[in-house]
Scaffold this active site. Structure first.
Site, PDB file in Angstrom:
ATOM      1  CB  CYS A  55      -0.918  -0.032   1.222  1.00  0.00           C
ATOM      2  SG  CYS A  55      -1.663   1.557   1.641  1.00  0.00           S
ATOM      3  N   GLY A  56       0.646   2.144  -0.996  1.00  0.00           N
ATOM      4  CA  GLY A  56       1.410   3.381  -1.102  1.00  0.00           C
ATOM      5  C   GLY A  56       1.227   4.305   0.087  1.00  0.00           C
ATOM      6  CG  HIS A  57      -2.497   6.198   0.877  1.00  0.00           C
ATOM      7  ND1 HIS A  57      -2.208   7.504   0.591  1.00  0.00           N
ATOM      8  CD2 HIS A  57      -3.471   5.831   0.020  1.00  0.00           C
ATOM      9  CE1 HIS A  57      -2.979   7.924  -0.403  1.00  0.00           C
ATOM     10  NE2 HIS A  57      -3.742   6.921  -0.777  1.00  0.00           N
ATOM     11  CB  CYS A  58       0.875   1.273   4.240  1.00  0.00           C
ATOM     12  SG  CYS A  58      -0.865   0.794   4.276  1.00  0.00           S
TER      13      CYS A  58
END
Length: 493
Positions: A55-58
């Site tokens: 996950c990019g946001h993670c």
């Protein structure tokens, strides 16, 4: 033998202790189904991030989350930060209702509450300390005040000797309501002198722009919240994973977006001169820059129907249900043009900019008609026909799966004079009267009254035919079980 037995017992106990020890990564507890409950029970305050490695946001959150954990550890805080790889610990993720990444939950004495704070070190710590202590920290000495201002990028300080005054109460109410930034209060004469403040002053201190902002006007919770929202961000904010939540989740819902290329030197040429304009509209509209050179930002350009060769350019977006967009008449980014664009928007003189593709020459040559915004009303709102329209996104998996079924539906009604099957790319075409938030969305524009009826039944050829032939028109449509693919969220824009 007894000595040997005792040694074996001690070794066994050591192994058990080692097994029970919770691993940490950068001061963040690594939680699994085997240790999760014990950690929650043994610690009064635990913030837990459920994440996915891909996950990019993670990935963007990870370094800030670790910094927050390390800072709390250095403070000897009782607040712990933990993380769960939800792709590995699916049982835990399911138990706690995780539906997206990252999801953060705060456990206070074992009871979970949703985390609503920011995604930077300071905002994470501020939110946690407010949930575990007083809304406003007491600053009794100059040393305490200096340390407080040093360790936080943004702080709000109230200078009140009479804590029972209406102004002090309003200040403390605002402190309770604003989770993103730490508040403090002081009655120390030495602190007053150090910061050249008078009794009743409210000052926002920050590590950027002018260094501080003094609240002016009648003190109320709402007025203070607006003041903090406007002053806590830089005069012109650079869009990134870290700032996205502050930008789109803040009190100011009108944003002027500058699409620029840092590599081409647009910041110095266009953004620096815009600062004086930004000051004039500070509490009414947020000025934001988006670097079009970054691959992650290409979807934002698509959302505005822009191509990279249009950069530099600007747009205004009004963050309500429909996220209305406004486009200037020219690409001129001179200060006077920016000011005129913003003024006209605030005065209600601008018409909403709706995206539309060019109408294909063969738009009506196939059983499923291809619509664009400029042709939509003429076809879909034809009162002599029932018109079924699928609003799709080219990248949507559910939409791709629907193609063969929808094509067969078009063929089924190809010779009908009263039923039209159509589709429209809702990422490139917008309508004032119909707003699309997930894909695919399918509406029937009913003949006679043009009433819009959403199709929510089973997406099979038989399901569509039954719906269009009116066999289940009077019944509550069956809700489909699969999850829709959402349009870009505010965090993604």
């Amino acid at each position: 033998m007894r000595v040997l037995g005792l040694m074996l017992l001690v070794a066994g106990l050591a192994l058990v202790a080692a097994d029970d020890e919770v691993k940490t990564e950068d001061s963040v507890l690594v939680l699994t189904k085997d240790n999760f409950q014990k950690v929650i029970e043994d610690n009064e305050f635990v913030l837990v991030e459920f994440y996915a490695p891909w996950c990019g946001h993670c990935k963007a959150l990870a370094p800030e989350y670790a910094k927050a954990a390390q800072a709390l550890e250095e403070k000897k805080s009782t607040i712990k930060l933990g993380k769960v790889d939800a792709t590995e610990e699916q049982e835990l993720a399911e138990k706690h209702g995780i539906r997206g990444y990252p999801t953060l939950k705060f456990f206070r004495s074992g009871t979970p509450i949703e985390y609503t704070g920011g995604r930077e070190k300071d905002t994470i710590i501020s939110w946690l300390e407010k949930k575990t202590g007083p809304a406003a920290k007491e600053l009794e000495t100059v040393d305490a005040a200096e340390e407080f201002l040093k360790e936080n990028k943004v702080v709000v300080v109230g200078f009140f000797k009479d804590r029972e005054s209406a102004e002090a109460k309003a200040f403390l109410s605002a402190a309770n309501a604003v989770d993103e930034y730490p508040f403090a209060i002081t009655s120390s004469d030495d602190v007053y002198a150090k910061y050249e403040a008078k009794c009743g002053s409210i000052v926002l201190f920050k590590h950027f722009d002018d260094g501080k902002a003094v609240f002016e006007g009648e003190v109320s919770e709402d007025a203070l919240k607006k003041f903090v929202a406007a002053q806590a961000l830089p005069l012109i904010v650079e869009f990134s994973h870290e700032t996205a939540q502050k930008i789109f989740g803040g009190e100011i819902k009108n944003h002027l977006l500058f699409f620029i290329s840092k590599e081409a030197g647009h910041s110095e040429k266009y953004i620096d001169p815009a600062r004086e304009v930004a000051k004039k509209f500070r509490e009414k509209i947020l000025f934001v820059t988006i670097d079009a050179d970054q691959e992650d930002h290409q979807r934002i350009l698509e959302f505005f129907g822009m191509k990279k060769d249009e950069v530099p350019s600007m747009r205004i977006i009004h963050l309500e249900e429909d996220m209305a967009k406004f486009k200037p008449e020219s690409a001129d980014l001179s200060a006077d043009k920016i000011e005129a664009f913003v003024s006209n928007f605030l005065e209600g003189k601008l018409k909403q900019h709706l995206l539309s593709q060019e109408l294909p020459e063969d738009w009506d040559k196939t059983p499923v008609k291809t619509l664009v915004s400029t042709k939509f009303d003429e076809v879909a709102l034809d009162a002599s026909k029932d018109v079924l329209v699928e609003f799709y996104a080219p990248w949507c998996g559910h939409c791709k799966q629907l193609v063969p079924i929808y094509d067969k539906l078009g063929e089924h009604y190809a010779d009908s004079e009263t039923i039209v099957i159509a589709k429209m790319d809702a990422t490139a075409n917008e309508l004032e009267h119909t707003k699309i938030n997930s894909f695919p969305t399918i509406y029937l524009y009913r003949k006679g009254d043009n009433q819009k009826v959403e199709f929510r039944g089973e997406r099979t050829l038989e399901g569509f035919i039954a719906f269009l032939d009116g066999k289940d028109a009077a019944e509550e449509p069956e809700v489909k079980e699969d999850v829709e693919e959402d349009a870009p969220s505010k965090d993604e824009l």
